[in-house]
Write an enzyme that holds these catalytic residues in place. Structure first.
Site, mmCIF file in Angstrom:
data_model
loop_
_atom_site.group_PDB
_atom_site.id
_atom_site.type_symbol
_atom_site.label_atom_id
_atom_site.label_comp_id
_atom_site.label_asym_id
_atom_site.label_seq_id
_atom_site.Cartn_x
_atom_site.Cartn_y
_atom_site.Cartn_z
ATOM 1 N N GLY A 11 16.190 -6.165 -6.404
ATOM 2 C CA GLY A 11 15.879 -7.288 -5.545
ATOM 3 C C GLY A 11 14.395 -7.550 -5.586
ATOM 4 O O GLY A 11 13.635 -6.919 -4.850
ATOM 5 N N GLU B 212 0.831 -1.205 0.000
ATOM 6 C CA GLU B 212 0.000 0.000 0.000
ATOM 7 C C GLU B 212 0.868 1.259 0.000
ATOM 8 O O GLU B 212 0.530 2.258 -0.650
ATOM 9 C CB GLU B 212 -0.931 -0.017 1.204
ATOM 10 N N ASP C 291 14.349 -3.568 3.979
ATOM 11 C CA ASP C 291 14.875 -4.378 5.076
ATOM 12 C C ASP C 291 15.540 -3.569 6.181
ATOM 13 O O ASP C 291 16.288 -4.129 6.983
ATOM 14 C CB ASP C 291 15.901 -5.377 4.524
ATOM 15 N N PHE D 154 24.246 -6.812 -8.935
ATOM 16 C CA PHE D 154 24.075 -5.363 -8.967
ATOM 17 C C PHE D 154 25.369 -4.645 -9.355
ATOM 18 O O PHE D 154 25.328 -3.616 -10.040
ATOM 19 C CB PHE D 154 23.596 -4.854 -7.609
ATOM 20 N N SER E 72 24.669 -5.468 -1.282
ATOM 21 C CA SER E 72 23.605 -5.230 -2.266
ATOM 22 C C SER E 72 22.966 -3.863 -2.076
ATOM 23 O O SER E 72 22.674 -3.153 -3.048
ATOM 24 C CB SER E 72 22.542 -6.325 -2.150
ATOM 25 N N TRP F 108 12.532 -10.874 -5.947
ATOM 26 C CA TRP F 108 11.975 -12.178 -5.604
ATOM 27 C C TRP F 108 11.031 -12.648 -6.719
ATOM 28 O O TRP F 108 11.471 -12.806 -7.857
ATOM 29 C CB TRP F 108 11.300 -12.148 -4.232
#
Length: 259
Positions: A89, A67, A218, A172, A196, A91
């Site tokens: 990144g 959201e 993260d 990367f 990364s 997934w």
């Protein structure tokens, strides 16, 4: 915790993008997690916070961060912030699928979504160059290695695989420098590791338009990721405060000229 139902009076754009988020996070069919820590059954609260690794859903970032991404993309469209959208990144591709769907829903035909990933999982740590990653085990999880053809199939399942989606396959350090001629309105980082995250920031932040969004997935979950962001912001004297999305996701906007 379920998404708030917008009701039948909501706009078609809102109804469509709500449905996209529900499908990408799979709060509809409520698939069980595959990780060893969140339990063996689906939880609305856990999925909303992005605290599990879904077995079938196309994203693990959770409803709240999806959201937030919708709000950021719609903001750069509304404010005409120039540039493409990129995630480093990806997934299974869910966040990028949402970005492409948002461009389609708002009639944005010139921006591209850049889908950057090794599509082979995460790299082995390089403690000589990046001691903050010493002992990192992300490269050992085969669940994180999703082949590029599988991600393309996910885009196609939503009817969103077209020329406005560009796949950037590789590490990367090799691929992101090739983007130096591009301008971005939104950069989303989900690289987990210090290496990364730092390589993404060093190669992408200077391409971010004034007023554009820098989103980090993260920051609250992985200390090495947080260290990379903090080190980069300190080295660049970035004073804009970090805004929290949930327990781990953060963002800030690059200041506009003269701000």
């Amino acid at each position: 915790m379920r998404m708030t139902n917008p009701g039948p009076s909501a706009s078609p754009t809102r109804l469509y993008t709500d449905l996209l988020i529900r499908c990408i996070a799979n709060t509809i069919y409520r698939d069980a997690p595959q990780d060893p820590w969140s339990g063996s059954s689906y939880s609305d609260t856990v999925r909303a916070e992005g605290r599990d690794w879904p077995s079938r859903a196309h994203s693990m970032i959770g409803v709240k961060r999806l959201e937030n991404l919708r709000w950021a993309v719609e903001t750069v469209i509304r404010e005409a912030i120039p540039g493409d959208l990129i995630e480093a990144g990806v997934w299974r591709g869910g966040a990028c699928i949402l970005m492409r769907g948002l461009l389609a829903a708002h009639g944005e035909a010139t921006r591209q979504v850049i889908v950057a990933d090794s599509f082979e999982g995460l790299p082995c740590p390089d403690p000589t160059r990046f001691p903050q990653d010493t002992g990192d085990t992300h490269h050992q999880f085969s669940e994180l290695a999703i082949p590029v053809d599988e991600v393309k199939e996910h885009f196609a399942a939503y009817g969103l695989l077209d020329a406005q989606v560009k796949f950037l396959k590789g590490w990367f350090r090799d691929t992101l420098p090739t983007l130096r001629g591009r301008r971005f309105a939104l950069v989303r980082l989900d690289g987990d590791m210090y290496q990364s995250t730092m390589e993404s920031l060093e190669n992408l932040y200077d391409r971010l338009s004034p007023g554009g969004f820098l989103i980090v997935d993260d920051y609250g979950a992985i200390p090495a990721c947080k260290a990379a962001v903090d080190d980069f912001r300190a080295a660049r004297c970035i004073a804009e405060p970090l805004q929290w999305v949930d327990w781990t996701g953060v963002w800030w906007r690059r200041p506009r000229d003269g701000a």
